[in-house]
Design a protein around this motif. Structure first.
Motif, PDB file in Angstrom:
ATOM      1  N   GLY A  50      80.100  77.241   2.992  1.00 12.02           N
ATOM      2  CA  GLY A  50      80.801  75.983   2.742  1.00 12.02           C
ATOM      3  C   GLY A  50      82.311  76.054   2.850  1.00 12.02           C
ATOM      4  O   GLY A  50      83.021  75.206   2.316  1.00 12.02           O
ATOM      5  N   VAL A  51      82.832  77.048   3.563  1.00 10.61           N
ATOM      6  CA  VAL A  51      84.283  77.185   3.676  1.00 10.61           C
ATOM      7  C   VAL A  51      84.794  76.676   5.031  1.00 10.61           C
ATOM      8  O   VAL A  51      85.990  76.628   5.273  1.00 10.61           O
ATOM      9  N   GLY A  52      83.850  76.312   5.906  1.00 11.63           N
ATOM     10  CA  GLY A  52      84.265  75.709   7.168  1.00 11.63           C
ATOM     11  C   GLY A  52      83.965  76.515   8.426  1.00 11.63           C
ATOM     12  O   GLY A  52      84.569  76.266   9.467  1.00 11.63           O
ATOM     13  N   LYS A  53      83.024  77.436   8.353  1.00  6.25           N
ATOM     14  CA  LYS A  53      82.670  78.236   9.530  1.00  6.25           C
ATOM     15  C   LYS A  53      82.107  77.359  10.648  1.00  6.25           C
ATOM     16  O   LYS A  53      82.558  77.417  11.773  1.00  6.25           O
ATOM     17  N   SER A  54      81.096  76.556  10.289  1.00  8.98           N
ATOM     18  CA  SER A  54      80.435  75.761  11.324  1.00  8.98           C
ATOM     19  C   SER A  54      81.398  74.775  11.964  1.00  8.98           C
ATOM     20  O   SER A  54      81.372  74.582  13.186  1.00  8.98           O
ATOM     21  N   VAL A  55      82.241  74.159  11.149  1.00 10.99           N
ATOM     22  CA  VAL A  55      83.201  73.198  11.688  1.00 10.99           C
ATOM     23  C   VAL A  55      84.149  73.889  12.660  1.00 10.99           C
ATOM     24  O   VAL A  55      84.429  73.388  13.752  1.00 10.99           O
TER      25      VAL A  55
ATOM     26  N   TYR B  51      92.651  73.201   5.961  1.00 12.67           N
ATOM     27  CA  TYR B  51      91.658  73.565   6.991  1.00 12.67           C
ATOM     28  C   TYR B  51      92.328  73.722   8.342  1.00 12.67           C
ATOM     29  O   TYR B  51      93.245  72.982   8.631  1.00 12.67           O
TER      30      TYR B  51
ATOM     31  N   GLN C 209      94.750  72.095  10.998  1.00 14.66           N
ATOM     32  CA  GLN C 209      94.296  71.363  12.180  1.00 14.66           C
ATOM     33  C   GLN C 209      93.069  70.556  11.769  1.00 14.66           C
ATOM     34  O   GLN C 209      92.158  71.086  11.141  1.00 14.66           O
TER      35      GLN C 209
HETATM   36  N1  LIG Z   1      88.993  71.380   9.869  1.00 13.30           N
HETATM   37  C1  LIG Z   1      88.450  70.719   8.831  1.00 13.30           C
HETATM   38  N2  LIG Z   1      88.977  69.551   8.440  1.00 13.30           N
HETATM   39  C2  LIG Z   1      88.469  68.868   7.385  1.00 13.30           C
HETATM   40  N3  LIG Z   1      87.400  69.276   6.660  1.00 13.30           N
HETATM   41  C3  LIG Z   1      86.806  70.428   6.999  1.00 13.30           C
HETATM   42  C4  LIG Z   1      87.295  71.225   8.101  1.00 13.30           C
HETATM   43  N4  LIG Z   1      86.508  72.319   8.189  1.00 13.30           N
HETATM   44  C5  LIG Z   1      85.586  72.208   7.197  1.00 13.30           C
HETATM   45  N5  LIG Z   1      85.755  71.088   6.472  1.00 13.30           N
HETATM   46  C6  LIG Z   1      84.935  70.663   5.315  1.00 13.30           C
HETATM   47  O1  LIG Z   1      84.196  71.753   4.792  1.00 13.30           O
HETATM   48  C7  LIG Z   1      82.808  71.441   4.757  1.00 13.30           C
HETATM   49  C8  LIG Z   1      81.960  72.675   4.981  1.00 13.30           C
HETATM   50  O2  LIG Z   1      82.152  73.167   6.288  1.00 13.30           O
HETATM   51  P1  LIG Z   1      81.036  73.981   7.081  1.00 13.30           P
HETATM   52  O3  LIG Z   1      81.623  74.298   8.408  1.00 13.30           O
HETATM   53  O4  LIG Z   1      79.730  73.293   7.074  1.00 13.30           O
HETATM   54  O5  LIG Z   1      80.945  75.309   6.185  1.00 13.30           O
HETATM   55  P2  LIG Z   1      80.080  76.625   6.436  1.00 13.30           P
HETATM   56  O6  LIG Z   1      79.516  76.581   7.807  1.00 13.30           O
HETATM   57  O7  LIG Z   1      81.070  77.725   6.236  1.00 13.30           O
HETATM   58  O8  LIG Z   1      79.027  76.637   5.374  1.00 13.30           O
HETATM   59  C9  LIG Z   1      82.634  70.370   5.808  1.00 13.30           C
HETATM   60  O9  LIG Z   1      81.538  69.551   5.544  1.00 13.30           O
HETATM   61  C10 LIG Z   1      83.940  69.608   5.724  1.00 13.30           C
HETATM   62  O10 LIG Z   1      83.888  68.642   4.710  1.00 13.30           O
END
Ligand SMILES: Nc1ncnc2c1ncn2[C@@H]1O[C@H](COP(=O)(O)OP(=O)(O)O)[C@@H](O)[C@H]1O
Ligand SMILES: [Mg+2]
Length: 286
Positions: A14-19, A192, A263
């Motif tokens: 939940g730290v933003g890897k997938s995004v 982020y 970003q």
């Molecule tokens: N660049 C970004 N800008 C805004 N919010 C982000 C960004 N990257 C991640 N987030 C937030 O963090 C949440 C979790 O990201 P996610 O990529 O699903 O985490 P992980 O894959 O590490 O479990 C997203 O649902 C979003 O709300």
């Protein structure tokens, strides 16, 4: 990062890897993108394909998914299959971006299989074969023979906080050409992508960027790190302005640095733009 480099993306959940992987997939100049979704939640697959990858760019993307509820053998095969697809395009001379989410789940699938067939567990329940499988998978990506085609790869690795004890994180760090560490503290502040600049490192940067770029990045890190070291003092008001000119500099540059490092999900930035911005942040007068 250079073309053909293999990097780890270290973070908790939940730290933003997938995004971040999705942003790479959307804005990269690579010819082909291969995504391996291994052992993650099933609903993430649909989310990744529809929301994160988006509609327009799907024509050059291949997604291989073996979610958490798939048998361990299938999860292992999924990672290998995604790599094989990347190899296929590389051998045709294409530049491929391979995104593997996650390497930890791949190792865990191997652990399940190895334990089931009676291999004794070694480090934290992982049998030795897990540590042999990791480099065997990772070494398949990289530059093609005679400079034709390439696979540039990102492998996500689950690591909670500063848990350096996780054997998979340890083993991965040793076999990859660099790593980005995503920090939960930054994500909690809404910063982020939550890349921890101080903890992240590239092992090939000095080979792939010009001297000026290298120097600029080094200065950026130095100033950034100086602020982080004095941050606690500054925030409780214990730092007296003027007592250290270098810290004064770092405080002055901090807001610009923080905004340079952020970003949004649907914002792209070219290498040239980023370099110009970084130079402007460090030399605000010119
Ligand atoms: N660049 C970004 N800008 C805004 N919010 C982000 C960004 N990257 C991640 N987030 C937030 O963090 C949440 C979790 O990201 P996610 O990529 O699903 O985490 P992980 O894959 O590490 O479990 C997203 O649902 C979003 O709300
Ligand atoms: Mg994810």
């Amino acid at each position: 990062m250079g073309r053909g480099q293999r990097l780890g993306l270290f973070a908790g959940s939940g730290v933003g890897k997938s995004v971040l992987l999705g942003m790479m997939a959307r804005y990269t100049k690579a010819d082909v993108i291969v995504v391996g979704l291994i052992g993650e939640r099933g609903r993430e697959v649909k989310e990744f394909v529809e929301d994160i990858l988006g509609a327009q760019d799907r024509s050059r993307a291949v997604v291989v998914a073996a979610p958490a509820d798939a048998p361990p053998l299938l999860r292992m095969q999924g990672a290998s299959y995604a790599t094989a697809i990347a190899e296929h395009f590389r051998d045709k001379g294409k530049h491929v971006l391979l995104l593997m989410d996650s390497l930890t789940r791949y190792a865990q699938a191997q652990r399940e299989i190895a334990l089931a067939i009676g291999e004794p567990p070694a480090t934290k329940g992982y049998p030795p074969s897990c540590f042999a499988k990791l480099p065997a998978l990772v070494e398949r990506s990289g530059n093609g023979l005679n400079g034709v085609g390439s696979i540039t790869a990102f492998y996500t690795v689950l690591s909670e906080g500063d848990d350096q004890q996780d054997p998979i994180a340890d083993a991965s760090r040793a076999i990859l050409d660099g790593h980005y560490v995503l920090s939960r503290a930054l994500a909690e502040q809404g910063h982020y992508p939550a890349i921890d600049v101080e903890q992240s490192a590239s092992r090939v940067m000095h080979n792939v960027v010009p001297q000026e770029h290298f120097e600029l990045a080094r200065r950026f890190r130095a100033v950034y790190s100086r602020y982080q070291k004095s941050k606690d003092l500054i925030q409780v008001g214990a730092y007296v302005s003027g007592s250290d000119p270098q810290v004064d500099d770092a405080i002055r540059l901090q807001p610009a640095m923080a905004s340079f490092l952020q970003q949004t999900m649907f914002e792209s930035a070219s290498m040239e733009e980023s370099l110009a911005q970084m130079a402007a942040v460090l030399n605000p007068q010119n």
